[in-house]
Write an enzyme that holds these catalytic residues in place. Sequence first.
Site, PDB file in Angstrom:
ATOM      1  N   GLN A  97       0.858  -1.197   0.000  1.00  0.00           N
ATOM      2  CA  GLN A  97       0.000   0.000   0.000  1.00  0.00           C
ATOM      3  C   GLN A  97       0.885   1.234   0.000  1.00  0.00           C
ATOM      4  OE1 GLN A  97      -3.481  -0.564   2.952  1.00  0.00           O
ATOM      5  NE2 GLN A  97      -1.835  -1.800   3.752  1.00  0.00           N
ATOM      6  N   HIS A 115      -1.468   1.487  -4.323  1.00  0.00           N
ATOM      7  CA  HIS A 115      -1.817   2.903  -4.218  1.00  0.00           C
ATOM      8  C   HIS A 115      -0.881   3.776  -5.050  1.00  0.00           C
ATOM      9  CE1 HIS A 115      -3.924   1.830  -0.163  1.00  0.00           C
ATOM     10  NE2 HIS A 115      -4.649   1.523  -1.214  1.00  0.00           N
ATOM     11  N   CYS A 150      -0.797  22.962 -19.898  1.00  0.00           N
ATOM     12  CA  CYS A 150      -2.084  23.667 -19.903  1.00  0.00           C
ATOM     13  C   CYS A 150      -2.225  24.660 -18.752  1.00  0.00           C
ATOM     14  CB  CYS A 150      -3.235  22.668 -19.887  1.00  0.00           C
ATOM     15  SG  CYS A 150      -3.478  21.861 -18.289  1.00  0.00           S
ATOM     16  N   GLY A 188       3.240  -4.447   8.948  1.00  0.00           N
ATOM     17  CA  GLY A 188       3.073  -3.007   9.157  1.00  0.00           C
ATOM     18  C   GLY A 188       1.859  -2.378   8.518  1.00  0.00           C
ATOM     19  N   SER A 189       0.703  -3.017   8.694  1.00  0.00           N
ATOM     20  CA  SER A 189      -0.523  -2.398   8.176  1.00  0.00           C
ATOM     21  C   SER A 189      -1.629  -2.474   9.212  1.00  0.00           C
ATOM     22  CB  SER A 189      -0.985  -3.095   6.894  1.00  0.00           C
ATOM     23  OG  SER A 189      -2.225  -2.550   6.480  1.00  0.00           O
ATOM     24  N   GLU A 216       1.096  -2.944  16.593  1.00  0.00           N
ATOM     25  CA  GLU A 216      -0.104  -2.937  17.437  1.00  0.00           C
ATOM     26  C   GLU A 216      -1.112  -3.958  16.918  1.00  0.00           C
ATOM     27  OE1 GLU A 216      -0.798   1.766  18.100  1.00  0.00           O
ATOM     28  OE2 GLU A 216      -0.285   1.097  16.103  1.00  0.00           O
TER      29      GLU A 216
HETATM   30  P1  NAD Z   1      -1.401   2.765   8.642  1.00  0.00           P
HETATM   31  O1  NAD Z   1      -0.688   4.046   8.840  1.00  0.00           O
HETATM   32  O2  NAD Z   1      -2.885   2.760   8.680  1.00  0.00           O
HETATM   33  O3  NAD Z   1      -0.912   1.696   9.729  1.00  0.00           O
HETATM   34  C1  NAD Z   1       0.409   1.466  10.012  1.00  0.00           C
HETATM   35  C2  NAD Z   1       0.515   0.275  10.958  1.00  0.00           C
HETATM   36  O4  NAD Z   1       1.890  -0.032  11.105  1.00  0.00           O
HETATM   37  C3  NAD Z   1      -0.063   0.530  12.351  1.00  0.00           C
HETATM   38  O5  NAD Z   1      -0.953  -0.506  12.694  1.00  0.00           O
HETATM   39  C4  NAD Z   1       1.187   0.520  13.266  1.00  0.00           C
HETATM   40  O6  NAD Z   1       0.946  -0.135  14.472  1.00  0.00           O
HETATM   41  C5  NAD Z   1       2.172  -0.297  12.449  1.00  0.00           C
HETATM   42  N1  NAD Z   1       3.581   0.048  12.670  1.00  0.00           N
HETATM   43  C6  NAD Z   1       4.119   1.257  12.962  1.00  0.00           C
HETATM   44  N2  NAD Z   1       5.446   1.165  13.059  1.00  0.00           N
HETATM   45  C7  NAD Z   1       5.770  -0.132  12.828  1.00  0.00           C
HETATM   46  C8  NAD Z   1       6.989  -0.848  12.781  1.00  0.00           C
HETATM   47  N3  NAD Z   1       8.160  -0.246  12.997  1.00  0.00           N
HETATM   48  N4  NAD Z   1       6.941  -2.173  12.512  1.00  0.00           N
HETATM   49  C9  NAD Z   1       5.745  -2.804  12.308  1.00  0.00           C
HETATM   50  N5  NAD Z   1       4.559  -2.166  12.339  1.00  0.00           N
HETATM   51  C10 NAD Z   1       4.574  -0.848  12.582  1.00  0.00           C
HETATM   52  O7  NAD Z   1      -0.851   2.198   7.291  1.00  0.00           O
HETATM   53  P2  NAD Z   1      -1.520   1.334   6.145  1.00  0.00           P
HETATM   54  O8  NAD Z   1      -2.223   0.161   6.699  1.00  0.00           O
HETATM   55  O9  NAD Z   1      -0.462   1.169   5.139  1.00  0.00           O
HETATM   56  O10 NAD Z   1      -2.665   2.232   5.483  1.00  0.00           O
HETATM   57  C11 NAD Z   1      -2.602   3.589   5.283  1.00  0.00           C
HETATM   58  C12 NAD Z   1      -2.312   4.164   3.918  1.00  0.00           C
HETATM   59  O11 NAD Z   1      -1.146   4.887   4.144  1.00  0.00           O
HETATM   60  C13 NAD Z   1      -1.934   3.313   2.778  1.00  0.00           C
HETATM   61  O12 NAD Z   1      -2.918   3.471   1.852  1.00  0.00           O
HETATM   62  C14 NAD Z   1      -0.619   3.913   2.212  1.00  0.00           C
HETATM   63  O13 NAD Z   1      -0.805   4.242   0.863  1.00  0.00           O
HETATM   64  C15 NAD Z   1      -0.426   5.152   2.968  1.00  0.00           C
HETATM   65  N6  NAD Z   1       0.912   5.552   3.481  1.00  0.00           N
HETATM   66  C16 NAD Z   1       2.065   5.170   2.865  1.00  0.00           C
HETATM   67  C17 NAD Z   1       3.293   5.555   3.382  1.00  0.00           C
HETATM   68  C18 NAD Z   1       4.546   5.109   2.670  1.00  0.00           C
HETATM   69  O14 NAD Z   1       4.544   4.942   1.469  1.00  0.00           O
HETATM   70  N7  NAD Z   1       5.624   4.872   3.412  1.00  0.00           N
HETATM   71  C19 NAD Z   1       3.360   6.320   4.541  1.00  0.00           C
HETATM   72  C20 NAD Z   1       2.162   6.712   5.159  1.00  0.00           C
HETATM   73  C21 NAD Z   1       0.942   6.304   4.608  1.00  0.00           C
HETATM   74 ZN    ZN Z   2      -2.089  20.009 -18.024  1.00  0.00          ZN
END
Ligand code: NAD
Ligand code: ZN
Length: 250
Positions: A97, A115, A150, A188-189, A216
């Site tokens: 993601q 994404h 544009c 990590g999601s 978490e």
């Molecule tokens: P989220 O932010 O909703 O959740 C992140 C999860 O990761 C949390 O449950 C947290 O407990 C856990 N976490 C935090 N630190 C950690 C670690 N060191 N090790 C393991 N787990 C850890 O993220 P999501 O589920 O990816 O969804 C949110 C949206 O955020 C996605 O659609 C994504 O596109 C976008 N996003 C992307 C980035 C990136 O590209 N790095 C950064 C922020 C958000």
């Molecule tokens: Zn344009």
Amino acid sequence: MIKIAAEILAKSKRAVVFTGAGISAESGIPTFRGQNGLWTKYDPEEVASIHGFRRNPKAFWEFSKELMIKATAEPNPAHYAIAELERIGIVRAVITQNVDMLHQKAGSRKVLELHGSFGSLECLDCGAEHCWDEVLPKVSAGDVPTCKNCKSFYVKPKVVLFGEPLPRKVLLEAIEESRFCDTFMVVGSSLVVYPAAELPFIAKRSGANMIIVNLEPTHADLIFDVVIYGKAGEVLPKIVEEVKKLKSYT
Ligand code: NAD
Ligand code: ZN
């Protein structure tokens, strides 16, 4: 739990890893949810939705700076561990993601970006492609970049914002991979953003072994056979070390 996860992976031939913002936290990129997540500072509807972008591109760009300034971010041991699992023939695909391209930077070859990514930009009005060299000076100065073709204010990185559809081909491929994998590992999601968060359920229904590594608890922990609470950058290398030990005995 690390040993059990390693035993499952060592027997896998077509594992899928599904990652979220948490895997990049240790590379210095903030997550959206969880402790110190960006949603404690910003309103997602305002800064990360397509309607918000159309209404006020300046707010989107200010918010994006938090993610983009980290364009120099490097993969952490969790990204490298996953690339290693692909190299030794266990992982078939990474479904992410994330928009930060750190999996590719770590050497993963098959990466499905649900994404999109911050890698390139396009004008929403005329479709002209833009590169960061053209856009970054304006963004850094706090201005809204305009289309070179544009003059529109709607030049947007090719990331999927709330309210936008996921890239259809990538989503279909991710569904196929989730259906046919033998192990599905989440790293990590928070598993709350749909339809991406539907994929673990598809894998579960198809009989995959289920592993989750997250800081978490998530609402979906019940569907996993192995639940490990910890930092991805610490847990993943340990799992891979165990997998390699097991593989050299078989
Ligand atoms: P989220 O932010 O909703 O959740 C992140 C999860 O990761 C949390 O449950 C947290 O407990 C856990 N976490 C935090 N630190 C950690 C670690 N060191 N090790 C393991 N787990 C850890 O993220 P999501 O589920 O990816 O969804 C949110 C949206 O955020 C996605 O659609 C994504 O596109 C976008 N996003 C992307 C980035 C990136 O590209 N790095 C950064 C922020 C958000
Ligand atoms: Zn344009």
